[in-house]
Enzyme design. Structure first.
Site, PDB file in Angstrom:
ATOM      1  N   GLN A  47      12.016  -5.181 -37.156  1.00  0.00           N
ATOM      2  CA  GLN A  47      11.822  -5.437 -38.574  1.00  0.00           C
ATOM      3  C   GLN A  47      12.283  -4.251 -39.414  1.00  0.00           C
ATOM      4  O   GLN A  47      12.167  -3.097 -38.982  1.00  0.00           O
ATOM      5  CB  GLN A  47      10.338  -5.706 -38.915  1.00  0.00           C
ATOM      6  N   CYS A  76       4.109  -7.941 -41.037  1.00  0.00           N
ATOM      7  CA  CYS A  76       4.429  -7.144 -39.858  1.00  0.00           C
ATOM      8  C   CYS A  76       3.413  -6.017 -39.774  1.00  0.00           C
ATOM      9  O   CYS A  76       3.526  -5.006 -40.490  1.00  0.00           O
ATOM     10  CB  CYS A  76       5.849  -6.588 -39.929  1.00  0.00           C
ATOM     11  N   CYS A 224       3.987  -6.954 -31.241  1.00  0.00           N
ATOM     12  CA  CYS A 224       3.986  -7.707 -32.499  1.00  0.00           C
ATOM     13  C   CYS A 224       2.548  -7.700 -33.003  1.00  0.00           C
ATOM     14  O   CYS A 224       1.669  -8.322 -32.403  1.00  0.00           O
ATOM     15  CB  CYS A 224       4.485  -9.137 -32.293  1.00  0.00           C
TER      16      CYS A 224
END
Length: 298
Positions: A47, A76, A224
């Site tokens: 990201q 995120c 994640c």
């Protein structure tokens, strides 16, 4: 690169992040620039966290989030920890409030360097995840990979942590499944109109999970944060664990606390600085810092 801006290459438990400083200028990091940066081994990322001037009173910044394929992401958690570490090094502050397309995120850097991110409340209603068809109970939806009479994976828990997630529960080692093969198929399944993050999870105890994730728009990732939150909440929601767990991702452990008093999900973990430089937000052309990188964007 006359239009270059500062950036830092960082990671949150191996979740590769580019923190880009867009403060003081108009515009966004272009999708084409994101794709170019993702294709370069030195700047490959999961990201981009682009820091913009605040748009709301009482916030420290507006954060625009891009995936490696140039698409937008709503949340995120690992990237938010990286932003906190970078801004804390720059300002000396330890408490931050960020605006994102998914809402407000509050975060705090602790004395031991661990960073807490309030990921907000989970969403379980099928229309708000979103799913393409109605499921009254999203703790287990009808979705499977493999033959009808002998599926490889089936009946995931579905929810949103600012972005859509599906968590498949297994009894075996999470590394024993070819997530790189079926992850792309499930991410783009018609049941997920905005695509989805696909995870496989194993319960080790009522306080510990193992997790691997195929991240929407990024692929296999070592960590994640929102998926760890989704797995922890789904585990508690289905009676597999309590509300406070350690989630082991390939990059290391994350502590997740789904609080009973306000329903918010708190994620705690580290962030790590790798190097910094400048880049062109339109083209993705970049240069490393000379001399060696320092742990501050400015």
């Amino acid at each position: 690169m006359a239009d270059s801006v500062p950036f830092a290459k960082m990671n949150g438990l191996g979740n590769e992040i580019l923190v880009v400083d867009m403060r003081g200028r108009d515009g966004f990091v272009a999708p084409g620039a994101a794709v170019a940066l993702a294709a370069d081994p030195a700047t490959a990322f999961d990201q981009i966290m682009a820091i913009h001037d605040p748009r709301l009173d009482g916030t420290d910044a507006y954060i625009d989030i891009l995936n490696a394929d140039g698409s937008k992401a709503q949340a995120c958690g690992n990237g938010t920890r990286c932003v906190v570490q970078a801004l804390s090094a720059e300002t000396g502050k330890t408490v931050f409030t960020f605006q994102t397309v998914a809402g407000i995120l509050n975060a705090r850097e602790q004395a031991d360097g661990m960073i807490d991110v309030d990921m907000g409340r989970p969403e379980f209603h099928w229309e708000r995840i979103p799913l393409a068809e109605e499921f009254r109970d999203t703790r287990m939806i009808e979705l499977q990979i493999g033959p009808i009479d002998a599926p490889v994976l089936h009946s995931p828990s579905a929810m949103s942590m600012g972005n859509p997630h599906a968590v498949f529960w297994i009894d075996e080692d999470v590394s024993s499944y070819a997530l790189d093969t079926f992850g792309p198929l499930l991410e783009n399944h018609p049941i997920f109109p905005e695509r989805a993050n696909i995870s496989i999870a194993r319960v080790r105890s009522d306080t510990e999970l193992d997790l691997r994730t195929w991240e929407r728009g990024a692929g296999l990732t070592r960590a994640c944060g929102s998926a760890a939150c989704a797995a922890a909440v789904s585990a508690a929601r289905t009676g597999r664990t309590g509300r406070r767990v350690t989630v082991n991702v390939p990059g290391g452990p994350l502590r997740i606390d789904w609080r009973e008093d306000n329903d918010h999900v708190i994620m705690s973990g580290p962030a790590e600085w790798e190097f910094s430089g400048t880049l062109d937000p339109e083209s993705g052309d970049w240069q490393p810092d000379r001399p060696a990188a320092k742990e501050s964007l400015l």
